[in-house]
Design a protein around this motif. Structure first.
Motif, PDB file in Angstrom:
ATOM      1  N   SER A  30       0.786  -1.143   0.053  1.00 62.10           N
ATOM      2  CA  SER A  30      -0.066  -0.014   0.003  1.00 62.10           C
ATOM      3  C   SER A  30       0.883   1.450   0.175  1.00 62.10           C
ATOM      4  O   SER A  30       0.300   2.204  -0.367  1.00 62.10           O
ATOM      5  N   LYS A  31       2.192   1.094   0.342  1.00 61.60           N
ATOM      6  CA  LYS A  31       3.080   2.355   0.547  1.00 61.60           C
ATOM      7  C   LYS A  31       3.725   2.603  -0.875  1.00 61.60           C
ATOM      8  O   LYS A  31       4.355   3.455  -1.157  1.00 61.60           O
ATOM      9  N   LEU A  32       3.644   1.531  -2.004  1.00 59.77           N
ATOM     10  CA  LEU A  32       4.471   1.753  -3.199  1.00 59.77           C
ATOM     11  C   LEU A  32       3.475   2.805  -4.141  1.00 59.77           C
ATOM     12  O   LEU A  32       2.350   2.723  -4.062  1.00 59.77           O
ATOM     13  N   PRO A  33       4.429   3.190  -5.145  1.00 56.75           N
ATOM     14  CA  PRO A  33       4.034   3.941  -6.002  1.00 56.75           C
ATOM     15  C   PRO A  33       3.277   2.807  -6.996  1.00 56.75           C
ATOM     16  O   PRO A  33       3.743   1.503  -6.866  1.00 56.75           O
ATOM     17  N   GLN A  34       2.676   3.267  -8.076  1.00 57.76           N
ATOM     18  CA  GLN A  34       1.990   2.468  -8.941  1.00 57.76           C
ATOM     19  C   GLN A  34       3.095   1.777  -9.824  1.00 57.76           C
ATOM     20  O   GLN A  34       2.886   0.825 -10.380  1.00 57.76           O
ATOM     21  N   VAL A 106      13.525  -6.915  -3.796  1.00 54.59           N
ATOM     22  CA  VAL A 106      13.919  -6.213  -2.562  1.00 54.59           C
ATOM     23  C   VAL A 106      14.290  -4.533  -2.996  1.00 54.59           C
ATOM     24  O   VAL A 106      14.079  -3.612  -2.231  1.00 54.59           O
ATOM     25  N   LEU A 107      15.044  -4.602  -3.852  1.00 52.07           N
ATOM     26  CA  LEU A 107      15.663  -3.349  -4.320  1.00 52.07           C
ATOM     27  C   LEU A 107      14.691  -2.654  -4.854  1.00 52.07           C
ATOM     28  O   LEU A 107      14.655  -1.274  -4.826  1.00 52.07           O
ATOM     29  N   SER A 108      13.870  -3.263  -5.796  1.00 50.46           N
ATOM     30  CA  SER A 108      12.898  -2.413  -6.527  1.00 50.46           C
ATOM     31  C   SER A 108      11.571  -1.916  -5.353  1.00 50.46           C
ATOM     32  O   SER A 108      11.158  -0.705  -5.414  1.00 50.46           O
ATOM     33  N   GLY A 112      10.847   1.958  -4.584  1.00 47.41           N
ATOM     34  CA  GLY A 112       9.525   2.674  -4.310  1.00 47.41           C
ATOM     35  C   GLY A 112       9.398   3.171  -3.053  1.00 47.41           C
ATOM     36  O   GLY A 112       8.410   4.036  -2.934  1.00 47.41           O
ATOM     37  N   LEU A 113       9.552   2.797  -1.948  1.00 45.44           N
ATOM     38  CA  LEU A 113       9.865   3.269  -0.660  1.00 45.44           C
ATOM     39  C   LEU A 113      10.693   4.587  -0.233  1.00 45.44           C
ATOM     40  O   LEU A 113      10.388   5.172   0.711  1.00 45.44           O
ATOM     41  N   GLY A 114      11.328   4.819  -1.329  1.00 51.15           N
ATOM     42  CA  GLY A 114      12.161   5.990  -1.240  1.00 51.15           C
ATOM     43  C   GLY A 114      13.448   5.771  -0.405  1.00 51.15           C
ATOM     44  O   GLY A 114      13.876   6.856   0.372  1.00 51.15           O
ATOM     45  N   LYS A 115      13.823   4.809  -0.139  1.00 44.57           N
ATOM     46  CA  LYS A 115      15.056   4.304   0.912  1.00 44.57           C
ATOM     47  C   LYS A 115      16.170   5.160   0.327  1.00 44.57           C
ATOM     48  O   LYS A 115      16.539   5.121  -1.045  1.00 44.57           O
TER      49      LYS A 115
END
Length: 218
Positions: A30-34, A106-108, A112-115
């Motif tokens: 739910s936190k990820l961009p499309q 994991v990297l993707s 997406g989470l802006g790490k």
């Protein structure tokens, strides 16, 4: 065909790591961009995006299913009996492949989470490590039609296969080190190292198998 399938500890680890990676993706869904990264260029920059549903499905499935499918495809190989001579090398290679896809997911997700990490560079570095791992086991691989350096010349002669894979192991390990180093450099030097690595790992073994087969034909 099922008699050729033997569950190994690597298969258990493949499933555990794959499910853990999928769980990480779904927990953060739910936190990820499309759209999520699907491919990184040799500079470490994202050059292709996928819908997040496709990215999670493809990377997640490949991380588990592809290494396990490789256990079944050996059953259709006309030289399937040879797999018994390099069981551990085959199992470790399948594990390395599964772990690479898990890491890509994991990297993707992290991207997406802006790490605050350079996921592209890490991805390329991971490819380098996989090259090193596969290169370590390459000399143990016996002739078959589905795994290894499969040229007309290696498949036609077991001795050409043996010599080619002995060289390939060295080339893949050197190539892996170059890719790993290139991942953390920048500019033209990074590209040069990675391109050189691919030539060493792919082109050199093919040319070598052709060269050493010529005296045998004559």
């Amino acid at each position: 065909m099922m008699k050729d399938f033997k569950w190994r500890w690597q298969d258990t680890l493949i499933v555990i790591l794959g499910l853990a990676t999928l769980a990480y993706a779904l927990i953060n869904y739910s936190k990820l961009p499309q759209e999520l990264p699907a491919q990184f260029g040799i500079t470490g920059k994202v050059n292709r995006y996928w819908d997040k549903n496709i990215a999670i499905f493809v990377f997640g499935i490949l991380g588990i299913v592809l290494p396990l499918i490789m256990q079944f495809t050996r059953s259709i190989d006309p030289k399937r009996d040879n797999y018994k001579k390099f069981e551990n090398a085959y199992a470790m290679s399948r594990l390395a492949i599964g772990m690479l896809f898990n890491l890509m997911l994991v990297l993707s997700i992290a991207y997406g989470l802006g790490k605050d990490i350079n996921v592209g560079k890490i991805a390329i570095g991971a490819v380098g490590i996989m090259f090193i791992a596969l290169g370590n086991y390459m000399p143990q691989v016996k002739d078959n039609y589905l795994f290894g350096v499969r040229t007309a010349w290696t498949l036609a002669n077991p001795e050409v296969w043996r010599k080619t894979h002995r060289l390939s192991g060295i080339m893949w390990m050197i190539g892996g080190l170059l890719i790993f180093a290139g991942a953390f450099l920048s500019g033209a030097l990074s590209k040069l190292l990675i391109i050189t690595a691919l030539v060493l790992a792919i082109i050199v073994p093919i040319l070598y198998s052709w060269m050493i087969s010529r005296p045998l034909k004559s």
